[in-house]
Design an enzyme around this catalytic site. Structure first.
Site, PDB file in Angstrom:
ATOM      1  CB  ALA A  35      -0.810   0.070   1.226  1.00 18.99           C
ATOM      2  CG  ASP A  36       0.090   4.674  -2.537  1.00 18.19           C
ATOM      3  OD1 ASP A  36      -0.917   4.623  -1.742  1.00 18.19           O
ATOM      4  OD2 ASP A  36       0.115   4.950  -3.412  1.00 18.19           O
ATOM      5  CB  SER A  37       0.628   7.856   2.394  1.00 18.94           C
ATOM      6  OG  SER A  37       0.601   8.541   0.988  1.00 18.94           O
ATOM      7  CG  ASP A  39      -3.189   2.048  -1.804  1.00 14.59           C
ATOM      8  OD1 ASP A  39      -4.354   1.993  -2.396  1.00 14.59           O
ATOM      9  OD2 ASP A  39      -2.132   1.827  -2.166  1.00 14.59           O
TER      10      ASP A  39
ATOM     11  NE  ARG B  74      -3.063   3.442  -6.356  1.00 16.08           N
ATOM     12  CZ  ARG B  74      -2.064   3.918  -5.507  1.00 16.08           C
ATOM     13  NH1 ARG B  74      -1.397   4.706  -5.673  1.00 16.08           N
ATOM     14  NH2 ARG B  74      -1.995   3.240  -4.098  1.00 16.08           N
TER      15      ARG B  74
END
Lengths: 79, 419
Positions: A35-37, A39, B74
């Protein structure tokens, strides 16, 4: 396995497209599950929706693992 | 130009799109993306996809082959389309920069006319109904126009200039011209450039309907709806997709043995300073862009073999054609001009990009793309408007015109490379 853990795991698996075997209580969203921030923000929103609770930003910052989420949700629901 | 990638209403990939163009096939059909009940326009040129969008099926555009469902959260579709076309263009050019130096010398210049209109509209509804805490963290990065270029750079490790054009329907043409200039000014050796659009969403159709720009007269015969230069023209038909190119410095391309489709030799720009949506009545703005492009190329109007017109199937088609007639004079009888929007519809910010591809492919295959639905020409002209079917002819020099709302005009000239 607690009901909360199962529901949290399901959300994490769905949102991060993660390997279910890797989604353990100790698993960190960012370090272990890709994950990233952003997510993380989305996961917290999904937890809020699933458990019908509000997770303030300062609490959300401390939810970094599956276990963190389960613990927070159980405490909040009990309170 | 050493690489091309296309995703159009005629199909996924350069060869599929180009085959449809040469055959004179219409990519316009009923809108499948949303329920059009209550909309005066119910047709568009959607990208045929495996999920049935745009009448597609097996072998058509498959988003799963481009990005996982997780990553697609995204990106809005215009970014997805740009990524798909950029993959094809880079593969076509066989350009995979691996050293840090090669990566730093490869830039991206991809624009869109409108960008993430869908997520903006959807998120506005969430904001109103559920409040600010329910707004997705992916909303902004999925809607920003320059995230098409950002995503392409991240995916391929391209660390050179990263820029985005936003000039409505002239976006694709400006992106190619500006990218070529960046190479000429030595900001980069290689530029990935072009445009993408995905405005076939309720607010997009409603918005252009409100401008009285969209065709509402052919909902029952969608393939006949886009008919530039024909007496029955009735407004433009929305399309979607992307056109992406690999441009590189000539010696750089030669040194690595790349196949060169054509050279970008001319680029001209102008502003109408006239009206927010209409072109100046005498087309002098477009004419100045064409003149500027010829001057930059060091060419005469008589050197032009083929012009891909802006030709949106509106009253502006004739204004542009008259400007071309004034520009070329007696050469009109030897010139082919067509509007491929008759087949693809109007891809807004991607239009100039896919039309540049059709110019370059016209040079490659020595075939002028047709103007379909031209059954009853509205005006007389000595220019060959290439009705119905592609026409084999000598094409060494091709020009693409793109004009945008706000009175922004761009012309780009491509020339066959002779060793």
């Amino acid at each position: 396995m607690s009901d909360t853990l199962e529901r949290v795991r399901k959300i994490v698996i769905d949102h991060l497209d993660a390997d279910p075997d890797k989604v353990t209580e100790k698993a960190s969203f960012i370090d272990d599950l890709g994950a990233d921030s952003l997510d993380n923000v989305e996961l917290v929103m999904a937890f809020e929706e699933e458990f019908d609770i509000e997770i303030p930003d300062d609490a959300a910052e401390h939810i970094q693992t599956v276990g963190d989420a389960v613990k927070y949700i159980d405490e909040k629901s009990a309170g | 130009m050493t690489g091309i990638g296309l995703l159009t209403p005629l199909g996924w990939g350069v060869e599929k799109s180009w085959k449809g163009i040469v055959e004179g096939r219409s990519g316009i059909g009923p809108i499948t993306a949303f329920d059009t009940e209550g909309y005066a326009c119910t047709i568009a040129g959607e990208v045929p996809s495996v999920d049935g969008r745009g009448g597609g099926g097996e072998g058509d555009f498959d988003p799963d082959q481009i990005m996982s469902a997780k990553d697609r959260k995204r990106v809005d579709d215009f970014i997805l389309y740009a990524i798909a076309a950029a993959d094809e263009a880079l593969h076509d050019a066989n350009w995979k920069p691996e050293t840090n130096e090669a990566r730093e010398r490869t830039g991206v210049m991809v624009g869109a006319g409108i960008g993430g209109l869908g997520p903006i509209a959807d998120t506005a509804i969430i904001l109103k109904e559920q409040g600010p805490r329910r707004v997705s963290p992916f909303f902004i990065p999925s809607a920003l126009i320059n995230l098409a270029g950002g995503q392409i750079s991240i995916r391929h490790g391209l660390k050179g200039p990263n820029h985005a054009v936003v000039t409505a329907c002239a976006t694709g043409a400006h992106a190619i011209g500006d990218a070529a200039r960046m190479i000429a000014l030595d900001d980069a050796d290689v530029m990935v450039c072009g445009g993408a659009e995905s405005s076939i969403v309720p607010i997009g159709i409603a918005g252009f309907l409100a401008c009285k720009a969209l065709c509402t007269a052919y909902n029952d015969t969608p393939e006949a709806a886009s008919r530039p230069y024909d007496r029955g023209h009735a407004g433009f038909v929305m399309g979607e997709g992307a056109g992406i190119f690999v441009l590189e410095e000539y010696e750089h391309a030669k040194a690595r043995g790349a196949t060169i489709y054509a050279e970008v030799v001319g680029y001209g720009m102008s502003g109408d300073a006239y009206h927010i949506t209409a072109p100046s009545e005498d087309g002098e703005g477009g004419e100045r862009a064409m003149k500027a492009a010829l001057k930059r190329a060091g060419l005469q109007p008589s050197d032009l073999d083929y012009v891909n017109a802006h030709g949106t199937s509106t009253m502006a088609d004739w204004i542009e054609l008259k400007a071309i007639e004034r520009l070329v004079g007696d050469h009109a009888k030897d010139l082919a001009v067509s509007s491929t929007k008759s087949m693809t519809g109007h891809l807004l910010g991607a239009a100039g990009a896919i039309e540049a591809a059709f110019c370059v492919l016209a040079i490659r295959d020595q075939i002028a793309p047709p103007t379909i639905n031209l059954d009853d020409p509205e005006h007389e002209t000595a220019i060959d408007l290439v009705p119905h079917k592609g026409k084999p002819m000598k094409i060494d020099v091709a020009m693409s015109n793109s004009f945008g709302f706000g009175g922004t005009n761009a012309s780009v000239i491509f020339k066959k490379v002779v060793d």
